[in-house]
Design a protein around this motif. Structure first.
Motif, PDB file in Angstrom:
ATOM      1  N   HIS A   1      10.738   9.091   4.563  1.00  0.00           N
ATOM      2  CA  HIS A   1      10.103   9.454   3.295  1.00  0.00           C
ATOM      3  C   HIS A   1       8.591   9.612   3.468  1.00  0.00           C
ATOM      4  O   HIS A   1       7.988  10.526   2.872  1.00  0.00           O
ATOM      5  CB  HIS A   1      10.399   8.390   2.240  1.00  0.00           C
ATOM      6  N   ALA A   2       7.967   8.745   4.264  1.00  0.00           N
ATOM      7  CA  ALA A   2       6.517   8.837   4.475  1.00  0.00           C
ATOM      8  C   ALA A   2       6.154  10.143   5.180  1.00  0.00           C
ATOM      9  O   ALA A   2       5.136  10.771   4.864  1.00  0.00           O
ATOM     10  CB  ALA A   2       6.035   7.644   5.289  1.00  0.00           C
ATOM     11  N   VAL A   3       6.993  10.553   6.137  1.00  0.00           N
ATOM     12  CA  VAL A   3       6.758  11.835   6.825  1.00  0.00           C
ATOM     13  C   VAL A   3       6.917  12.987   5.841  1.00  0.00           C
ATOM     14  O   VAL A   3       6.139  13.957   5.859  1.00  0.00           O
ATOM     15  CB  VAL A   3       7.717  11.985   8.022  1.00  0.00           C
ATOM     16  N   ARG A   4       7.895  12.899   4.970  1.00  0.00           N
ATOM     17  CA  ARG A   4       8.080  13.930   3.943  1.00  0.00           C
ATOM     18  C   ARG A   4       6.863  14.021   3.027  1.00  0.00           C
ATOM     19  O   ARG A   4       6.448  15.119   2.633  1.00  0.00           O
ATOM     20  CB  ARG A   4       9.323  13.630   3.098  1.00  0.00           C
ATOM     21  N   VAL A   5       6.296  12.866   2.666  1.00  0.00           N
ATOM     22  CA  VAL A   5       5.086  12.859   1.831  1.00  0.00           C
ATOM     23  C   VAL A   5       3.949  13.558   2.562  1.00  0.00           C
ATOM     24  O   VAL A   5       3.206  14.364   1.981  1.00  0.00           O
ATOM     25  CB  VAL A   5       4.682  11.416   1.460  1.00  0.00           C
TER      26      VAL A   5
ATOM     27  N   PRO B   1       0.794  -1.236   0.000  1.00  0.00           N
ATOM     28  CA  PRO B   1       0.000   0.000   0.000  1.00  0.00           C
ATOM     29  C   PRO B   1       0.826   1.286   0.000  1.00  0.00           C
ATOM     30  O   PRO B   1       0.593   2.153  -0.860  1.00  0.00           O
ATOM     31  CB  PRO B   1      -0.858  -0.135   1.264  1.00  0.00           C
ATOM     32  N   PRO B   2       1.806   1.467   0.908  1.00  0.00           N
ATOM     33  CA  PRO B   2       2.566   2.720   0.835  1.00  0.00           C
ATOM     34  C   PRO B   2       3.384   2.843  -0.449  1.00  0.00           C
ATOM     35  O   PRO B   2       3.585   3.948  -0.960  1.00  0.00           O
ATOM     36  CB  PRO B   2       3.475   2.681   2.072  1.00  0.00           C
TER      37      PRO B   2
ATOM     38  N   ALA C   1       8.117  14.550  -3.223  1.00  0.00           N
ATOM     39  CA  ALA C   1       8.290  13.669  -2.068  1.00  0.00           C
ATOM     40  C   ALA C   1       7.663  12.307  -2.335  1.00  0.00           C
ATOM     41  O   ALA C   1       8.221  11.268  -1.952  1.00  0.00           O
ATOM     42  CB  ALA C   1       7.673  14.307  -0.824  1.00  0.00           C
ATOM     43  N   ALA C   2       6.503  12.279  -2.973  1.00  0.00           N
ATOM     44  CA  ALA C   2       5.848  11.008  -3.280  1.00  0.00           C
ATOM     45  C   ALA C   2       6.661  10.209  -4.293  1.00  0.00           C
ATOM     46  O   ALA C   2       6.786   8.980  -4.181  1.00  0.00           O
ATOM     47  CB  ALA C   2       4.438  11.260  -3.817  1.00  0.00           C
TER      48      ALA C   2
ATOM     49  N   ILE D   1      -0.408   6.406   3.857  1.00  0.00           N
ATOM     50  CA  ILE D   1       0.968   6.001   3.545  1.00  0.00           C
ATOM     51  C   ILE D   1       1.800   5.956   4.819  1.00  0.00           C
ATOM     52  O   ILE D   1       2.542   4.988   5.072  1.00  0.00           O
ATOM     53  CB  ILE D   1       1.601   6.960   2.513  1.00  0.00           C
ATOM     54  N   LEU D   2       1.667   6.963   5.655  1.00  0.00           N
ATOM     55  CA  LEU D   2       2.421   6.996   6.905  1.00  0.00           C
ATOM     56  C   LEU D   2       1.967   5.877   7.850  1.00  0.00           C
ATOM     57  O   LEU D   2       2.803   5.206   8.467  1.00  0.00           O
ATOM     58  CB  LEU D   2       2.264   8.356   7.584  1.00  0.00           C
ATOM     59  N   ILE D   3       0.667   5.664   7.960  1.00  0.00           N
ATOM     60  CA  ILE D   3       0.151   4.619   8.860  1.00  0.00           C
ATOM     61  C   ILE D   3       0.690   3.245   8.465  1.00  0.00           C
ATOM     62  O   ILE D   3       1.188   2.485   9.315  1.00  0.00           O
ATOM     63  CB  ILE D   3      -1.395   4.608   8.846  1.00  0.00           C
TER      64      ILE D   3
END
Length: 316
Positions: free
Chosen positions: A268-272, A195-196, A289-290, A230-232
């Motif tokens: 990277h997920a935090v950046r997104v 998923p992410p 970022a994505a 994405i972060l979760i």
């Protein structure tokens, strides 16, 4: 061919024919989704390397080939079924079927024949347990993900991620004739990783999915919710990826790699999530970022599985 082409340019005719033949071969290979196949083959091979026991190198190579062919066959059937939406998506419009270079019926037959052949050869070369897992992976991708989930629910990638998680289980079963905890953990890691990985792509390809009417998460729930999801999932993936080391099924090389790559994916997920956005959560910076998160996700999975193999081969 016209007479003028046979005249002064006649010498080039064989080259033109050769180029046409090569182009047609490339189109048939494109049906197999070779980029996706590469990752599938790699994770399947790692499953074989980690499995206890021994498989003759020729039979091992045959098993890897069967995994590759099965993945390609499922990809070809997927392209046959999705030819209508592929035609309206910029990212896929030049694929062989929507571009008219390969007939839909021929692509379907190609995929079905390769599916049956890959499962049959896997059963004869290794064992029918592995062949059963291989058949399940094809069936899940074609019937569950492609035909059922993809066009009906934004959870298509979450549930459909299982399709790409089968290879390490298949590789393990090819050697042992069964399945144990480690290959199931690898299945879970790929399942949670999908998923992410895919939502990072869908953030910057959402216009294509919207145009095609595919209910990907950014289309249905919006970009902001997709960033949060994405972060979760990346947070959930972090301890899951460490589980083989924590349970004593992998050594310190893998443990260190999982910790470092997991932290990198989280970053990277935090950046997104924090990327400059408009009120709807759409990127103000071309989804940089994505895009970076998508690229890193590929490296993340590759390093995890490579570290497992190194750990196993070096430390036993």
């Amino acid at each position: 061919m016209s007479q003028s082409a046979i005249g002064e340019g006649g010498a080039s005719a064989p080259l033109d024919a050769s180029a046409t033949d090569l182009s047609e071969v490339r189109d048939w290979l494109a049906l197999l989704k070779p980029r996706v196949m590469t990752l599938v083959v790699f994770t399947g091979l790692i499953g074989m390397i980690l499995a206890p026991g021994h498989l003759h190198p020729v039979l091992g190579a045959t098993a890897v080939l069967c995994i590759a062919v099965a993945a390609g066959a499922a990809g070809a059937i997927n392209m046959w079924y999705d030819r209508d939406i592929d035609a309206v998506m910029k990212r896929t419009a030049r694929r062989p079927i929507p571009a008219g270079r390969i007939r839909a019926g021929s692509a379907l037959a190609f995929g079905v024949v390769l599916s049956v052949a890959s499962v049959g050869v896997m059963g004869l070369a290794t064992n029918w347990h592995a062949a059963g897992w291989l058949a399940a992976s094809i069936g899940f991708y074609v019937f569950v993900y492609t035909m059922w989930l993809k066009r009906r629910t934004p959870q298509n990638i979450v549930i459909g991620g299982a399709a790409g998680a089968f290879p390490p289980v298949i590789g393990w079963a090819a050697v042992t004739g069964g399945v144990e905890v480690l290959p199931l953990l690898l299945f879970a890691i790929v399942f949670a990783w999908t998923p992410p990985h895919f939502w990072s792509l869908s953030l910057w390809a959402h216009a294509d999915y919207q145009r095609a009417g595919v209910p990907m998460l950014p289309v249905v729930a919006g970009a902001r919710e997709t960033r949060r999801q994405i972060l979760i999932y990346t947070v959930l993936l972090f301890p899951l990826a460490l589980a083989p080391w924590f349970l004593g099924l992998a050594g310190p090389i893998y443990g260190a790699a999982a910790a470092v790559m997991g932290a990198g994916f989280l970053w990277h997920a935090v950046r997104v999530l924090r990327e400059p956005q408009d009120a709807a959560g759409r990127s103000l910076g071309n989804d940089a970022a994505a895009r970076a998160a998508f690229r890193f996700s590929l490296l993340h999975l590759a390093v995890l599985f490579a570290a497992l193999a190194v750990d196993h081969l070096v430390l036993g």
